[in-house]
Design a protein around this motif. Sequence first.
Motif, PDB file in Angstrom:
ATOM      1  N   PRO A  24      15.575  -2.774   2.902  1.00 50.41           N
ATOM      2  CA  PRO A  24      16.652  -3.112   1.963  1.00 50.41           C
ATOM      3  C   PRO A  24      16.176  -3.140   0.513  1.00 50.41           C
ATOM      4  N   LEU A  25      17.076  -2.802  -0.378  1.00 46.57           N
ATOM      5  CA  LEU A  25      16.760  -2.714  -1.800  1.00 46.57           C
ATOM      6  C   LEU A  25      16.229  -4.031  -2.357  1.00 46.57           C
ATOM      7  N   GLY A  26      16.800  -5.147  -1.963  1.00 45.41           N
ATOM      8  CA  GLY A  26      16.343  -6.451  -2.451  1.00 45.41           C
ATOM      9  C   GLY A  26      14.896  -6.725  -2.074  1.00 45.41           C
ATOM     10  N   VAL A  27      14.506  -6.318  -0.883  1.00 43.49           N
ATOM     11  CA  VAL A  27      13.119  -6.502  -0.446  1.00 43.49           C
ATOM     12  C   VAL A  27      12.180  -5.658  -1.292  1.00 43.49           C
ATOM     13  N   VAL A  28      12.575  -4.416  -1.545  1.00 42.96           N
ATOM     14  CA  VAL A  28      11.737  -3.530  -2.358  1.00 42.96           C
ATOM     15  C   VAL A  28      11.598  -4.085  -3.772  1.00 42.96           C
ATOM     16  N   ARG A  29      12.677  -4.642  -4.327  1.00 41.00           N
ATOM     17  CA  ARG A  29      12.589  -5.226  -5.668  1.00 41.00           C
ATOM     18  C   ARG A  29      11.578  -6.363  -5.711  1.00 41.00           C
ATOM     19  N   VAL A  30      11.533  -7.198  -4.668  1.00 39.41           N
ATOM     20  CA  VAL A  30      10.563  -8.297  -4.618  1.00 39.41           C
ATOM     21  C   VAL A  30       9.141  -7.745  -4.514  1.00 39.41           C
ATOM     22  N   LEU A  31       8.929  -6.765  -3.640  1.00 35.54           N
ATOM     23  CA  LEU A  31       7.600  -6.193  -3.458  1.00 35.54           C
ATOM     24  C   LEU A  31       7.110  -5.472  -4.707  1.00 35.54           C
ATOM     25  N   VAL A  32       8.007  -4.701  -5.336  1.00 34.45           N
ATOM     26  CA  VAL A  32       7.632  -3.970  -6.550  1.00 34.45           C
ATOM     27  C   VAL A  32       7.333  -4.943  -7.683  1.00 34.45           C
ATOM     28  N   ALA A  33       8.112  -6.002  -7.803  1.00 36.77           N
ATOM     29  CA  ALA A  33       7.867  -6.990  -8.859  1.00 36.77           C
ATOM     30  C   ALA A  33       6.480  -7.596  -8.710  1.00 36.77           C
ATOM     31  N   ASP A  34       6.061  -7.874  -7.475  1.00 36.94           N
ATOM     32  CA  ASP A  34       4.710  -8.388  -7.245  1.00 36.94           C
ATOM     33  C   ASP A  34       3.655  -7.382  -7.702  1.00 36.94           C
ATOM     34  N   LEU A  35       3.880  -6.105  -7.388  1.00 36.30           N
ATOM     35  CA  LEU A  35       2.918  -5.071  -7.771  1.00 36.30           C
ATOM     36  C   LEU A  35       2.881  -4.862  -9.279  1.00 36.30           C
ATOM     37  N   VAL A  36       4.024  -5.005  -9.938  1.00 36.89           N
ATOM     38  CA  VAL A  36       4.068  -4.873 -11.399  1.00 36.89           C
ATOM     39  C   VAL A  36       3.314  -6.026 -12.047  1.00 36.89           C
ATOM     40  N   VAL A  37       3.537  -7.236 -11.575  1.00 37.62           N
ATOM     41  CA  VAL A  37       2.860  -8.410 -12.131  1.00 37.62           C
ATOM     42  C   VAL A  37       1.343  -8.295 -11.937  1.00 37.62           C
ATOM     43  N   ASP A  38       0.923  -7.782 -10.776  1.00 40.62           N
ATOM     44  CA  ASP A  38      -0.503  -7.625 -10.499  1.00 40.62           C
ATOM     45  C   ASP A  38      -1.119  -6.420 -11.205  1.00 40.62           C
ATOM     46  N   GLY A  39      -0.290  -5.550 -11.786  1.00 36.53           N
ATOM     47  CA  GLY A  39      -0.789  -4.413 -12.554  1.00 36.53           C
ATOM     48  C   GLY A  39      -1.043  -3.155 -11.746  1.00 36.53           C
ATOM     49  N   TYR A  40      -0.601  -3.107 -10.508  1.00 33.44           N
ATOM     50  CA  TYR A  40      -0.816  -1.920  -9.682  1.00 33.44           C
ATOM     51  C   TYR A  40       0.242  -0.848  -9.905  1.00 33.44           C
ATOM     52  N   ARG A  68       0.844  -1.202   0.000  1.00 29.60           N
ATOM     53  CA  ARG A  68       0.000   0.000   0.000  1.00 29.60           C
ATOM     54  C   ARG A  68       0.873   1.243   0.000  1.00 29.60           C
ATOM     55  N   ARG A  69       1.908   1.249   0.824  1.00 21.64           N
ATOM     56  CA  ARG A  69       2.796   2.411   0.915  1.00 21.64           C
ATOM     57  C   ARG A  69       3.548   2.633  -0.391  1.00 21.64           C
ATOM     58  N   ILE A  70       3.946   1.560  -1.071  1.00 22.62           N
ATOM     59  CA  ILE A  70       4.629   1.703  -2.356  1.00 22.62           C
ATOM     60  C   ILE A  70       3.700   2.350  -3.370  1.00 22.62           C
ATOM     61  N   VAL A  71       2.451   1.917  -3.414  1.00 23.76           N
ATOM     62  CA  VAL A  71       1.484   2.510  -4.352  1.00 23.76           C
ATOM     63  C   VAL A  71       1.270   3.984  -4.017  1.00 23.76           C
ATOM     64  N   GLU A  72       1.225   4.311  -2.737  1.00 26.31           N
ATOM     65  CA  GLU A  72       1.075   5.718  -2.343  1.00 26.31           C
ATOM     66  C   GLU A  72       2.278   6.542  -2.781  1.00 26.31           C
ATOM     67  N   LEU A  73       3.479   6.008  -2.556  1.00 27.43           N
ATOM     68  CA  LEU A  73       4.695   6.726  -2.941  1.00 27.43           C
ATOM     69  C   LEU A  73       4.788   6.911  -4.454  1.00 27.43           C
TER      70      LEU A  73
END
Length: 133
Positions: free
Chosen positions: A93-109, A71-76
């Motif tokens: 950490p950057l690696g964690v953000v890459r995993v979270l962002v990849a999930d959001l990209v795949v889901d289309g958010y 949710r916070r990534i989408v807000e940012l």
Amino acid sequence: MIPYWYPRPVGAATTPEPETPSPVSPADELVVRPFLLTGGRTRPVKDGLRVETMLSAQPAALSAPLRFEARRIVELCQRSMSIADVAVALHVPLGVVRVLVADLVVDGYVHCAEQGELSIEMIERIRDRVRAL
């Protein structure tokens, strides 16, 4: 305050130092392990997300049923932001953000826009500024 390595005179009274209040609130002390944020995954679902990849999210993504960091990534990302900037904003950490962002990209958010290759002039400017440090 006498440093701990400084020898105390024999027979000197040892008075306890007054406790100084910590500037950190109890809520700030809560630490969540990175593997909990990613569900134990260490590699993103979508590979190729670089540190400088620019992210953006549509305002409609704010109404999605997302939790916590997602949710916070989408807000940012309501304004264009790099993956590195998101990591700094979340204190994750950057690696964690890459995993979270990849999930959001795949889901289309979240949508990602890759930057093109850097020009020779840009690389030289970066090199010169790093040397100047």
